[in-house]
Design a protein around this motif. Structure first.
Motif, PDB file in Angstrom:
ATOM      1  N   CYS A 287       0.831  -1.205   0.000  1.00 26.06           N
ATOM      2  CA  CYS A 287       0.000   0.000   0.000  1.00 26.06           C
ATOM      3  C   CYS A 287       0.866   1.257   0.000  1.00 26.06           C
ATOM      4  O   CYS A 287       1.900   1.308   0.674  1.00 26.06           O
ATOM      5  N   SER A 288       0.406   2.263  -0.727  1.00 25.70           N
ATOM      6  CA  SER A 288       1.116   3.538  -0.728  1.00 25.70           C
ATOM      7  C   SER A 288       0.297   4.589  -1.436  1.00 25.70           C
ATOM      8  O   SER A 288      -0.609   4.273  -2.220  1.00 25.70           O
ATOM      9  N   TYR A 289       0.618   5.843  -1.179  1.00 26.68           N
ATOM     10  CA  TYR A 289       0.184   6.919  -2.051  1.00 26.68           C
ATOM     11  C   TYR A 289       1.075   6.850  -3.295  1.00 26.68           C
ATOM     12  O   TYR A 289       2.233   6.419  -3.204  1.00 26.68           O
ATOM     13  N   PRO A 290       0.562   7.250  -4.483  1.00 28.47           N
ATOM     14  CA  PRO A 290       1.379   7.153  -5.697  1.00 28.47           C
ATOM     15  C   PRO A 290       2.758   7.799  -5.558  1.00 28.47           C
ATOM     16  O   PRO A 290       2.917   8.812  -4.877  1.00 28.47           O
ATOM     17  N   LYS A 291       3.736   7.177  -6.185  1.00 24.72           N
ATOM     18  CA  LYS A 291       5.117   7.659  -6.281  1.00 24.72           C
ATOM     19  C   LYS A 291       5.848   7.649  -4.945  1.00 24.72           C
ATOM     20  O   LYS A 291       6.744   8.459  -4.695  1.00 24.72           O
ATOM     21  N   SER A 292       5.503   6.685  -4.116  1.00 26.37           N
ATOM     22  CA  SER A 292       6.145   6.567  -2.799  1.00 26.37           C
ATOM     23  C   SER A 292       7.089   5.370  -2.699  1.00 26.37           C
ATOM     24  O   SER A 292       7.654   5.139  -1.639  1.00 26.37           O
ATOM     25  N   GLY A 293       7.240   4.629  -3.789  1.00 27.45           N
ATOM     26  CA  GLY A 293       8.093   3.442  -3.762  1.00 27.45           C
ATOM     27  C   GLY A 293       7.317   2.149  -3.907  1.00 27.45           C
ATOM     28  O   GLY A 293       7.807   1.080  -3.521  1.00 27.45           O
ATOM     29  N   THR A 294       6.137   2.220  -4.486  1.00 23.58           N
ATOM     30  CA  THR A 294       5.278   1.046  -4.616  1.00 23.58           C
ATOM     31  C   THR A 294       5.919  -0.046  -5.469  1.00 23.58           C
ATOM     32  O   THR A 294       5.991  -1.207  -5.058  1.00 23.58           O
TER      33      THR A 294
END
Length: 403
Positions: free
Chosen positions: A34-41
Motif C-alpha cells: 500500500c502507498s500513495y502514488p510515487k512513494s516506492g510502490t
C-alpha cells in the motif's frame, strides 16, 4: 464528525470496483503493498515478490530428500515477466469481473486468480486509503458481505471519516499490509513528472498549478495527507487479537499463523530503504515469516537485484503495461531523495531556475502552510499517542519535513 473530501478515481477504476475491493474476503496469507502514488510502490512490489518466490523455491527444496534446488521443476521455480503478474493493481476494473451469481457484485478476474493460485497466495498493490481496503476475513464458504457505504453519491468519488475513534477501529481480521511512505515534497515532484509525461490524460498545466491541485486533493487518489492520516490509524491498533497458533485455513502453514505478537501492518520509509536497504529487507522477511531463504543467496544474489540500477536495466518488468509515455520518459526516473525540494525552489521564480538552497520560496511557503492548515502533525500526534508509537510517529512526521 469530520470527513475526508471525496477521493478522485482514475478513469480505469469504477465505483463498483471500489466496492468490490472493500468487500473482498481476506485470507491470512494475503499481502497488500500500500502507498500513495510515487512513494516506492513498484520497488516494494519487486522486493516482496522476489522474496516470496525465493522462499517458495527453497522451501520446496528443503522438502525434497536431497535438500537440493536441482530437484525443483520448472513449475516449481516460477518467475515473473512483469511485476504485476503476481502483484496486480488492486483497484482497476480490468482485474475484476462480474460475479457468477449475477447479483451485481464483482469477483477477481480469472487471470488474476490463476496467477495467485500458482504463487500460492494473493498479493496486490494499491493506492487506496486504509479505510477503503478489505477488513473482513473469508468465511469457510467464501461468502462475501456486500457493503456499498463507501461509494460516493455521485458515482465517481469516495468519502471517508477521519475522526480518531473511527480510524482506531480499522484493524483487519487477517492478512498482511505493507505501507510505504516517502517525503511528500519528493512525492509531488515525482507525481508531476509521471502525470505530465503520460500519453493519455497528460497533465498540461504548470508545476505550480499541479502542486496546488495536489494539495487541494483534486488529483487521482486525493490528498496525500489524508492517505497518511488514515494509515496512521491502522498503526494505532496494529496487533491481531488472536492467541491461537493456527487460523484453521488450508492456504497457510503454521509458520505463517498469527501469534499474539503478530501485526497486520508494516511501515516502510523510502528514505530508510535508500539509506539501509538490507535492514529494511530483513524487516520485510521477518514480517512475512519467510524462513527458507539462505543467507548466502540473500546477500550475494537477491539484494543487488533491488538496487535502482538493476531495476532500470530491467525496465520492461516494471513500467505500467497500460501507460504510454511522451518524450522518451522513463517510469523509473531517478530513484533519489531531495529532488522535490530542488523543484519547488527552482520553479518558484517564474520558472527561471532561481532559488538557492535553503532559500524560502512561494511554493515552499504554500506547502508549509498547507501542512499547518490541515493540522497534520497534531492529527498524527493524536492518533499515535504514547511511547510505544515513537518510531512509527517519527516516520509519519518526517514525511512532511523539508530536507
Amino acid at each position: 464528525m469530520t470527513t475526508f473530501p471525496p477521493m478522485p478515481l482514475l478513469p480505469v477504476t469504477s465505483p463498483s470496483t471500489i466496492s468490490a475491493c472493500r468487500n473482498l474476503p481476506l485470507r491470512p496469507s494475503d499481502i497488500f503493498i500500500c502507498s500513495y502514488p510515487k512513494s516506492g510502490t513498484t520497488w516494494t512490489q519487486h522486493i516482496v515478490l522476489t522474496l516470496l518466490l525465493a522462499d517458495r523455491k527453497y522451501k520446496i527444496a528443503a522438502s525434497t530428500d536431497n535438500n537440493s534446488t536441482s530437484s525443483i521443476t520448472d513449475d516449481d521455480d516460477i518467475a515473473y515477466n512483469h511485476v504485476s503478474d503476481y502483484a496486480p493493481f488492486f483497484e482497476i476494473d480490468a482485474h475484476w469481473q462480474s460475479s457468477p451469481s449475477n447479483d451485481g457484485t464483482k469477483v477477481l478476474a480469472e487471470s488474476v486468480r490463476k496467477n495467485h493460485d500458482r504463487l500460492g497466495r494473493r498479493v496486490f498493490n494499491t493506492h487506496l486509503r486504509w479505510d477503503m481496503l478489505p477488513k473482513q476475513r473469508e468465511a469457510r464458504s467464501g461468502t462475501q458481505q456486500k457493503d456499498d457505504d463507501d461509494v460516493g453519491g455521485d458515482g465517481n468519488t469516495i468519502s471517508t471519516a477521519d475522526n480518531d475513534s473511527n480510524i482506531r477501529k480499522e484493524r483487519p481480521q487477517c492478512g498482511k499490509f505493507i505501507y510505504v511512505t516517502r517525503n511528500q515534497i519528493d512525492v509531488v515532484a515525482s507525481f508531476y513528472h509521471h502525470l505530465s509525461n503520460k500519453k493519455e490524460g497528460t497533465y498540461t498545466d504548470t508545476f505550480e498549478t499541479f502542486l496546488r491541485d495536489w494539495m487541494d486533493g483534486k488529483l487521482p487518489f486525493g490528498s496525500s495527507l489524508h492517505h497518511l492520516i488514515g494509515y496512521a490509524g491502522g498503526f494505532a491498533d496494529n496487533l491481531y487479537a488472536t492467541t491461537t497458533s493456527s487460523h484453521g485455513h488450508d492456504d497457510i502453514g503454521d509458520d505463517e499463523s498469527n501469534s499474539v505478537t503478530d501485526q497486520p501492518l508494516l511501515l516502510l520509509s523510502y528514505e530508510k530503504m535508500k539509506s539501509n536497504l538490507r535492514t529494511e529487507v530483513l524487516r520485510i522477511i521477518s514480517f512475512l515469516h519467510l524462513t527458507h531463504i539462505p543467507s548466502r543467496v540473500l546477500e550475494e544474489e537477491i539484494l543487488q537485484s533491488f538496487e535502482f540500477s538493476s531495476m532500470k536495466n530491467n525496465i520492461e518488468k516494471f513500467q505500467p503495461k497500460w501507460v504510454g509515455w511522451l518524450n522518451g520518459f522513463q517510469f523509473l526516473r531517478k530513484g533519489v531523495t531531495g529532488d522535490g525540494r530542488r523543484l519547488l525552489l527552482n520553479r518558484s521564480t517564474n520558472d527561471s531556475g532561481g532559488g538557492e538552497e535553503g532559500e524560502s520560496s512561494e511554493l515552499m511557503d504554500a506547502y508549509n502552510d498547507w501542512v499547518e492548515r490541515e493540522e497534520y502533525l497534531s492529527k498524527i500526534s493524536n492518533v499515535l499517542q504514547g511511547d510505544c508509537y515513537v518510531d512509527c510517529r517519527e516516520i509519519f512526521v518526517s514525511v512532511v519535513e523539508k530536507y
